[in-house]
Write an enzyme that holds these catalytic residues in place. Structure first.
Site, PDB file in Angstrom:
ATOM      1  CG  HIS A  67      -1.661   1.220   1.493  1.00  0.00           C
ATOM      2  ND1 HIS A  67      -1.277   2.123   2.458  1.00  0.00           N
ATOM      3  CD2 HIS A  67      -2.758   1.748   0.907  1.00  0.00           C
ATOM      4  CE1 HIS A  67      -2.115   3.142   2.458  1.00  0.00           C
ATOM      5  NE2 HIS A  67      -3.024   2.952   1.524  1.00  0.00           N
ATOM      6  CD  GLU A  70      -2.654   2.720  -3.439  1.00  0.00           C
ATOM      7  OE1 GLU A  70      -3.015   3.904  -3.308  1.00  0.00           O
ATOM      8  OE2 GLU A  70      -3.138   1.782  -2.762  1.00  0.00           O
ATOM      9  CG  HIS A  71      -0.114   6.277  -0.448  1.00  0.00           C
ATOM     10  ND1 HIS A  71      -0.505   7.406   0.217  1.00  0.00           N
ATOM     11  CD2 HIS A  71      -1.131   5.399  -0.318  1.00  0.00           C
ATOM     12  CE1 HIS A  71      -1.706   7.216   0.755  1.00  0.00           C
ATOM     13  NE2 HIS A  71      -2.103   5.999   0.440  1.00  0.00           N
ATOM     14  CD  GLU A 142      -4.893   5.355   3.334  1.00  0.00           C
ATOM     15  OE1 GLU A 142      -3.731   5.671   3.002  1.00  0.00           O
ATOM     16  OE2 GLU A 142      -5.636   4.660   2.615  1.00  0.00           O
TER      17      GLU A 142
END
Lengths: 430, 425
Positions: A67, A70-71, A142
């Protein structure tokens, strides 16, 4: 390029595997303004132990790294790729799941340029110590946002309680301590291993000409070089068998308690047609037992044990699988009892053919409705492909299913030792 | 140019909007019922869509109705309530599979309209009113739904800022109703609100998908025979008065992340000449990941995971939303204020304007690739009772200049700063 025609659905899909191993699928949609594209790697949060490309020893990477990567992909030397998409009239996004990381855009103009931007930014990693540090603050927020979300906590709590070792039990975004360890070197290692074209799939659906689009993709890829890949060695074992914890209570601030009953899949190695048949049967069966037109739903709703948050879901991927049933309830004990009773009585009494047919017909209608959505087609097609299935086989498969198929799944999946029961309660209550 | 051949007609006191297209694999029906948002009936109206799905004359409980829908190749029926400006809109939606994809030929379209008509016009009646059992169930369900808002902190912050910012205005009322009204509401009262709805609400019926126009009209003529005389006199919303003083409201709860929401009055509604310019202004400010808020709050200072703004078309509201650490409150407010001022000072480029226009047009075109998105965009005209077609709006966006954007942004007034933070903060 090969056209694959699905007459009954009035769809034609175009496919080609490029020399570098990339699978490209194009589905033209008549009458649509929009084009939607996903560029997906077969790599998600569960892939945390593997042999990196070009090395021989397996490594374990920090939780949440897929993840995090991905960012970070959205940044390049020139800045943020959101701006490039913005200039080209597209909206872009990305998501990471247990098994996939997908980059996507939708646009009604400059489609060719946007497809190139999508391919180029995902195939161009750029990480520095400084930008990696900066991202930790953003992802930290997040994670904190999800911490405040009881539904998310309950969902992950249920998975966590089913699995002993398998990394599916780890939150996709990781934790604040785990992401603090991530370095740019880790990111490059994961990138090089899993973002190889032979591990990726490009799906383009919408207002496009398949020949022109395929030529563009081919040209774009022809100019790039990639190291040779002999396939990826993942070191995560499938996990089946009994649920790790049969019962669990989570306390956090909630208005209404939540109850979830989970069943851990006993055979998580199914692929291709086997998996297609199994998962469709199980989904239809869940609807039959607990859907809004079921006896159980009516009784639970009338008694005030559930509200419209009550839902169920079955997830199946290579190496793990589970079903989860539940929702908000002021009567978690009564709800649990009714869920268990319903499963038992279905097992004892079996299924009637007309009932099964109604549920199957319903599923056919909902599948057709889903095909209105380019997002659904691209995302689901990719998931199906990564599990060696074809999305467009769903309709014929549903038409071939009968009460018998549902029954065999019923006896196989819903076994007592695979069960976990999770209650989320307010911390003020004793 | 955008191809959208929608036929509009009047029938039985309803506005019909028929869009024949084969781009979808379904046929979608939407019936919208609209009346001014009012304190005395908001909760009763909010219950109606749920009570009506609880049982009809033929399908006298929830399960029978759902089974009927399942038998129709999984037709879906859903209903909800929304606020559009200061209008209260009840929406009944139905989707069926287009017959050409099904192996057995059935007349789903007729059946679907029949079910839809029955849910709206022929509920299960006991002693001249709704069934008490159904009413009690739906009251309980609504109570639980309202309570659960507390578990979704972003939504909670939105509800709270709306309450505080619009105190004394109809817009402060929540579309889903109020817990405090529930105890005193009985089935008789709700039934009389229902009768008023049938008689007085503006009804808009959308049919979207592949159908035969004359067959459809035949069915509609045979089913919808009501003699309706709807009242259509109110404006979408009362205009906002100038802001005298910025309100600051802080709530404390057991949360880990702070929710900062800032509400502005845009003084620009759907029928305003600056409508498209205000949308472009919001787009540059906080509507997209390339906007000022995302770039400055998230990317430059890593203060938040999300920082965005949304615009409401009829009351004229601009809402900024961000999730931040508690001690970053002052810095975040400062940045948001600076960015709003930058909009008003014209501190953005021609490129920003062109790019945002492109994204807004993209958004509109994408919306009309789905039946609901189309209906949603089209329905603005019904709410505002002002004709500004989707095509006209797209053309309008194309004409917006930087000067227009500055003019629209200059009308913005910060009204309320709301912060949800931890118990001990």
């Amino acid at each position: 390029m090969k056209p694959l025609e699905f007459k009954q659905l009035e769809e034609t899909l175009y496919y080609e595997q490029l020399d570098n191993g990339l699978d490209v699928y194009i589905l033209p949609k008549h009458g649509f303004h929009k084009t939607f594209a996903t560029f997906t790697t077969n790599y998600g949060s569960v892939d945390n132990e593997f042999i990196p490309l070009g090395r021989t020893e397996p490594i374990k990477v920090p939780d949440g790294i897929a993840h995090f990567l991905e960012h970070k992909m959205f940044e390049s030397e020139e800045g943020d790729v959101f701006h490039t998409f913005g200039k080209q009239g597209a909206s872009a996004n990305a998501f990471t799941s247990f098994t996939r990381t997908a980059y996507l855009f939708s646009s009604t103009t400059n489609v060719n340029k946007n497809v190139e931007t999508l391919l180029d930014f995902v195939q161009h990693p750029y990480f520095t110590d400084k930008t990696v540090e900066k991202e930790k603050g953003i992802i930290g927020q997040e994670i904190t946002m999800y911490d405040d979300n009881p539904d998310w906590r309950a969902y992950f709590g249920t998975i966590e309680s089913m699995y002993e070792k398998h990394p599916v039990k780890i939150d996709i975004a990781g934790t604040i301590p785990s992401i603090s360890k991530i370095t740019k070197e880790d990111l490059y290692t994961c990138y090089e291993t899993f973002y190889h074209p032979s591990n990726m799939l490009l799906f383009i659906v919408g207002a496009v000409d398949p020949d022109e689009m395929m030529t563009l993709v081919r040209e774009n890829q022809r100019h790039k070089t990639f190291p040779e890949s002999k396939g990826i060695e993942r070191r995560v074992d499938p996990e089946a068998g009994k649920a790790d914890q049969p019962e669990r209570v989570i306390t956090m601030p909630v208005q209404t308690p939540k109850l979830f009953v989970g069943f851990k899949e006993g055979n998580p190695s199914r692929q291709s047609e086997d998996l297609l048949k199994y998962e469709l049967s199980l989904n239809v069966l869940l609807d039959l037992m607990f859907g809004p037109s079921s006896e159980a739903y009516e009784a639970l709703y009338d008694a005030g044990y559930i509200d419209d948050s009550f839902a169920f879901d079955f997830t199946a991927e290579k190496g793990f699988g589970f079903s989860i049933i539940g929702g908000d309830s002021n009567y978690p004990d009564e709800l649990q009892e009714k869920i268990e009773q319903t499963i038992e009585s279905f097992k004892q009494e079996g299924l009637s053919e007309p009932e099964a047919n109604r549920a199957l017909k319903k599923k056919i209608g909902s599948f057709l409705r889903a095909l209105n959505s380019p997002e659904f087609i691209a995302n689901e097609f990719t998931r199906y492909r990564f599990n060696d299935m074809n999305l467009f086989d769903v309709l014929p498969m549903l038409e071939s299913l009968s009460a018998k198929d549902l029954e065999s799944v019923l006896h196989e999946h819903f076994v007592p030792e695979a069960k976990t029961v999770v209650v989320v309660k307010d911390d003020k209550e004793q | 140019m955008v191809e959208l051949q929608v036929k509009t007609r009047q029938h039985a006191g309803m506005h019909l909007h028929l869009w024949e297209t084969d781009k979808f694999k379904t046929i979608t029906f939407l019936l919208m019922a609209k009346a001014p948002l009012q304190e005395q009936n908001v909760t009763a109206r909010a219950l109606l869509p749920h009570i009506l799905q609880g049982g009809t004359k033929t399908y006298d409980n929830r399960k029978k109705l759902k089974q009927k829908l399942d038998d129709m190749y999984g037709a879906t029926f859903s209903a909800d309530v929304q606020k559009k400006g200061e209008q209260h809109v009840l929406t009944f939606r139905m989707d069926i599979a287009a017959e050409r994809f099904l192996s057995d030929q059935t007349s789903l379209l007729q059946e679907a309209l029949h079910v839809m008509h029955e849910v709206v016009y022929d509920p299960k009646i006991e002693n001249g009113s709704f069934s008490n059992v159904i009413v009690d169930q739906e009251k309980r369900s609504l109570r639980q739904r309202i309570r659960s808002i507390n578990d979704d902190k972003m939504r909670l912050a939105n509800v709270r800022i709306t309450e505080e910012m619009f105190k004394g205005e109809a817009y402060a009322l929540p579309a889903y109703g109020r817990v405090e009204d529930l105890d005193s509401l009985d089935s008789k009262q709700i039934y009389s609100v229902y009768k008023e709805m049938l008689q007085n609400d503006r009804f808009d019926l959308y049919v979207i998908g592949s159908f035969d126009d004359s067959k459809l009209m035949e069915t509609i003529n045979a089913l919808f025979k009501e003699d309706r005389q709807p009242q259509e006199s109110t404006k979408a919303a009362a205009p906002s008065a100038p802001v005298k003083e910025v309100k600051i409201v802080h709530d404390h709860q057991k949360v880990k992340q702070g929710k900062l929401h800032m509400g502005y009055r845009t003084h620009t509604s759907f029928d305003d000449k600056d409508y498209e310019a205000a949308q472009v202004a919001n787009g540059i400010f906080g509507g997209f990941p390339s906007s000022k808020l995302f770039t400055n709050v998230r990317e430059k200072e890593s203060l938040a995971y999300y920082a965005a703004s949304r615009i409401e078309s009829h009351k004229g509201v601009l809402m900024v939303m961000s999730g931040i650490e508690f001690d970053k409150y002052e810095r975040a407010v400062e940045i948001i204020n600076e960015q709003a001022k930058a909009m008003q000072d014209g501190d953005f480029t021609e490129d920003d304007v062109e790019q945002t226009k492109g994204m807004l047009i993209n958004q509109a075109l994408e919306a009309i690739d789905t039946p609901r998105g189309f209906a949603e965009l089209s329905y603005h005209e019904a709410v505002a009772r002002f004709s500004r077609s989707i095509q006209d709006r797209i053309e309008g966006i194309k004409k917006v200049t930087k000067k227009d954007v500055v003019r629209a942004a200059k009308k913005w007034e910060l009204d309320t700063i709301y912060f949800l933070k931890g118990e001990d903060e």
